[in-house]
Design a protein around this motif. Sequence first.
Motif, PDB file in Angstrom:
ATOM      1  N   ALA A  61       0.835  -1.207   0.000  1.00  0.00           N
ATOM      2  CA  ALA A  61       0.000   0.000   0.000  1.00  0.00           C
ATOM      3  C   ALA A  61       0.869   1.255   0.000  1.00  0.00           C
ATOM      4  CB  ALA A  61      -0.932  -0.010   1.205  1.00  0.00           C
ATOM      5  N   LEU A  62       1.963   1.205   0.728  1.00  0.00           N
ATOM      6  CA  LEU A  62       2.883   2.345   0.762  1.00  0.00           C
ATOM      7  C   LEU A  62       3.446   2.614  -0.630  1.00  0.00           C
ATOM      8  CD1 LEU A  62       4.445   4.385   2.618  1.00  0.00           C
ATOM      9  CD2 LEU A  62       6.252   2.654   2.741  1.00  0.00           C
ATOM     10  N   ALA A  63       3.807   1.549  -1.334  1.00  0.00           N
ATOM     11  CA  ALA A  63       4.361   1.707  -2.678  1.00  0.00           C
ATOM     12  C   ALA A  63       3.343   2.313  -3.636  1.00  0.00           C
ATOM     13  CB  ALA A  63       4.845   0.352  -3.198  1.00  0.00           C
ATOM     14  N   GLN A  64       2.056   2.097  -3.371  1.00  0.00           N
ATOM     15  CA  GLN A  64       1.018   2.711  -4.188  1.00  0.00           C
ATOM     16  C   GLN A  64       0.823   4.185  -3.827  1.00  0.00           C
ATOM     17  OE1 GLN A  64      -0.667   1.219  -6.761  1.00  0.00           O
ATOM     18  NE2 GLN A  64       0.700  -0.528  -6.463  1.00  0.00           N
ATOM     19  N   LEU A  65       0.877   4.496  -2.536  1.00  0.00           N
ATOM     20  CA  LEU A  65       0.679   5.873  -2.086  1.00  0.00           C
ATOM     21  C   LEU A  65       1.878   6.762  -2.398  1.00  0.00           C
ATOM     22  CD1 LEU A  65      -0.999   5.274   1.387  1.00  0.00           C
ATOM     23  CD2 LEU A  65      -2.050   6.361  -0.593  1.00  0.00           C
ATOM     24  N   ARG A  66       3.066   6.208  -2.242  1.00  0.00           N
ATOM     25  CA  ARG A  66       4.321   6.913  -2.502  1.00  0.00           C
ATOM     26  C   ARG A  66       4.364   8.298  -1.829  1.00  0.00           C
ATOM     27  NH1 ARG A  66       7.530   4.608  -5.999  1.00  0.00           N
ATOM     28  NH2 ARG A  66       8.630   6.546  -6.446  1.00  0.00           N
ATOM     29  N   PRO A  67       4.351   8.342  -0.499  1.00  0.00           N
ATOM     30  CA  PRO A  67       4.420   9.625   0.200  1.00  0.00           C
ATOM     31  C   PRO A  67       5.764  10.297  -0.029  1.00  0.00           C
ATOM     32  CG  PRO A  67       4.758   7.837   1.737  1.00  0.00           C
ATOM     33  CD  PRO A  67       4.347   7.207   0.438  1.00  0.00           C
ATOM     34  N   PRO A  68       5.822  11.624   0.026  1.00  0.00           N
ATOM     35  CA  PRO A  68       7.104  12.317  -0.132  1.00  0.00           C
ATOM     36  C   PRO A  68       8.053  11.990   1.022  1.00  0.00           C
ATOM     37  CG  PRO A  68       5.251  13.817  -0.427  1.00  0.00           C
ATOM     38  CD  PRO A  68       4.688  12.561   0.132  1.00  0.00           C
ATOM     39  N   VAL A  69       9.270  11.652   0.672  1.00  0.00           N
ATOM     40  CA  VAL A  69      10.319  11.378   1.668  1.00  0.00           C
ATOM     41  C   VAL A  69      11.589  12.098   1.240  1.00  0.00           C
ATOM     42  CG1 VAL A  69      11.829   9.628   2.694  1.00  0.00           C
ATOM     43  CG2 VAL A  69       9.395   9.149   2.405  1.00  0.00           C
ATOM     44  N   PHE A  70      12.171  12.831   2.185  1.00  0.00           N
ATOM     45  CA  PHE A  70      13.482  13.450   1.978  1.00  0.00           C
ATOM     46  C   PHE A  70      14.509  12.631   2.743  1.00  0.00           C
ATOM     47  CE2 PHE A  70      17.016  16.097   3.269  1.00  0.00           C
ATOM     48  CZ  PHE A  70      17.323  16.820   2.137  1.00  0.00           C
ATOM     49  N   TRP A  71      15.587  12.249   2.058  1.00  0.00           N
ATOM     50  CA  TRP A  71      16.666  11.488   2.704  1.00  0.00           C
ATOM     51  C   TRP A  71      17.974  12.244   2.515  1.00  0.00           C
ATOM     52  CZ3 TRP A  71      19.279   6.442   0.610  1.00  0.00           C
ATOM     53  CH2 TRP A  71      20.140   5.922   1.587  1.00  0.00           C
ATOM     54  N   GLY A  72      18.551  12.686   3.627  1.00  0.00           N
ATOM     55  CA  GLY A  72      19.839  13.361   3.595  1.00  0.00           C
ATOM     56  C   GLY A  72      20.871  12.593   4.383  1.00  0.00           C
ATOM     57  N   ARG A  73      22.062  12.486   3.834  1.00  0.00           N
ATOM     58  CA  ARG A  73      23.154  11.799   4.538  1.00  0.00           C
ATOM     59  C   ARG A  73      24.485  12.345   4.056  1.00  0.00           C
ATOM     60  NH1 ARG A  73      25.365   7.563   1.371  1.00  0.00           N
ATOM     61  NH2 ARG A  73      24.213   7.211  -0.569  1.00  0.00           N
ATOM     62  N   GLY A  74      25.530  12.106   4.837  1.00  0.00           N
ATOM     63  CA  GLY A  74      26.853  12.613   4.517  1.00  0.00           C
ATOM     64  C   GLY A  74      27.791  11.553   3.990  1.00  0.00           C
ATOM     65  N   THR A  75      28.765  11.983   3.190  1.00  0.00           N
ATOM     66  CA  THR A  75      29.738  11.037   2.636  1.00  0.00           C
ATOM     67  C   THR A  75      30.702  10.520   3.701  1.00  0.00           C
ATOM     68  OG1 THR A  75      31.244  12.846   2.045  1.00  0.00           O
ATOM     69  CG2 THR A  75      29.667  12.127   0.362  1.00  0.00           C
ATOM     70  N   ARG A  76      30.803  11.209   4.831  1.00  0.00           N
ATOM     71  CA  ARG A  76      31.719  10.787   5.894  1.00  0.00           C
ATOM     72  C   ARG A  76      30.966  10.264   7.109  1.00  0.00           C
ATOM     73  NH1 ARG A  76      35.865  15.286   7.339  1.00  0.00           N
ATOM     74  NH2 ARG A  76      36.667  13.555   8.577  1.00  0.00           N
ATOM     75  N   ASP A  77      29.736   9.862   6.918  1.00  0.00           N
ATOM     76  CA  ASP A  77      28.945   9.271   8.004  1.00  0.00           C
ATOM     77  C   ASP A  77      29.361   7.806   8.155  1.00  0.00           C
ATOM     78  OD1 ASP A  77      27.074   8.219   9.741  1.00  0.00           O
ATOM     79  OD2 ASP A  77      25.371   9.224   8.814  1.00  0.00           O
ATOM     80  N   ASP A  78      30.071   7.507   9.250  1.00  0.00           N
ATOM     81  CA  ASP A  78      30.531   6.129   9.482  1.00  0.00           C
ATOM     82  C   ASP A  78      29.738   5.457  10.603  1.00  0.00           C
ATOM     83  OD1 ASP A  78      31.483   7.541  11.615  1.00  0.00           O
ATOM     84  OD2 ASP A  78      33.594   7.000  11.351  1.00  0.00           O
ATOM     85  N   VAL A  79      28.572   6.014  10.964  1.00  0.00           N
ATOM     86  CA  VAL A  79      27.762   5.451  12.048  1.00  0.00           C
ATOM     87  C   VAL A  79      26.772   4.413  11.524  1.00  0.00           C
ATOM     88  CG1 VAL A  79      26.038   5.994  13.815  1.00  0.00           C
ATOM     89  CG2 VAL A  79      28.042   7.470  13.525  1.00  0.00           C
ATOM     90  N   ILE A  80      26.084   4.738  10.431  1.00  0.00           N
ATOM     91  CA  ILE A  80      25.112   3.801   9.862  1.00  0.00           C
ATOM     92  C   ILE A  80      25.854   2.777   9.009  1.00  0.00           C
ATOM     93  CG2 ILE A  80      23.051   3.565   8.444  1.00  0.00           C
ATOM     94  CD1 ILE A  80      22.659   5.127  11.056  1.00  0.00           C
TER      95      ILE A  80
END
Length: 217
Positions: A149-168
């Motif tokens: 259902a989510l794939a049908q609704l496709r809500p807006p999502v902003f994803w920001g991340r850094g090139t030097r993020d070594d935590v995730i």
Amino acid sequence: MPHDTPPLDPTVVQWSVRPEDRAGRPLLVLLHGYGADEHDLFALAPYLPDALVVASVRAPLSPPFPAPGFSWYPIEGLDGRDPRHVTESASRFIEWVDAATDATTVGLLGFSQGAAVALQAVRLEPERFAFAINLSGYATPGDLPHDEALAQLRPPVFWGRGTRDDVIPSFLVAHTTEWLPEHADLSGRVYDGLTHSVSEQELADVRTFLEKQLESL
């Protein structure tokens, strides 16, 4: 379903406006990262659009000593980042949303752990949340009943991340890179040199994203 995760404490929420000034306005809920609390992301409130009511909640768990603050789910031990714990925290968060507000438009902004819980909440109740902002976070692996259902609704999502993020961990970033475009109207940016944090440029991009969501209401 039984919970290992306690409910959120409704007495420790930071609100940007008084209760009498919230009616009829869209709500943006902030979900902090591991070891922080409800005061952490609330510092961003003055930089967000004035039309929004902003609420910053406290995660329900305490990390093992000597880590400060609070956490949404364990990241240590054999079951660290267990998808079940992320889902439990997301369901507890939804309980808080349902009890705390009657806003018809609710958006989410999470950092790190909080971003994972925000996305999981959207997956649990795709029609409940208008959009989500994922800062230095990830989409939790595994299937949930409403993903189609989510794939049908496709809500807006902003994803920001850094090139030097070594935590995730890199496998979670790779999974999110594949999963998010299939389930959301994805926008965002990878910030050169940024660590596991939020930059001024990213905050400006978040504000632009939020302004676009408000225009569409």
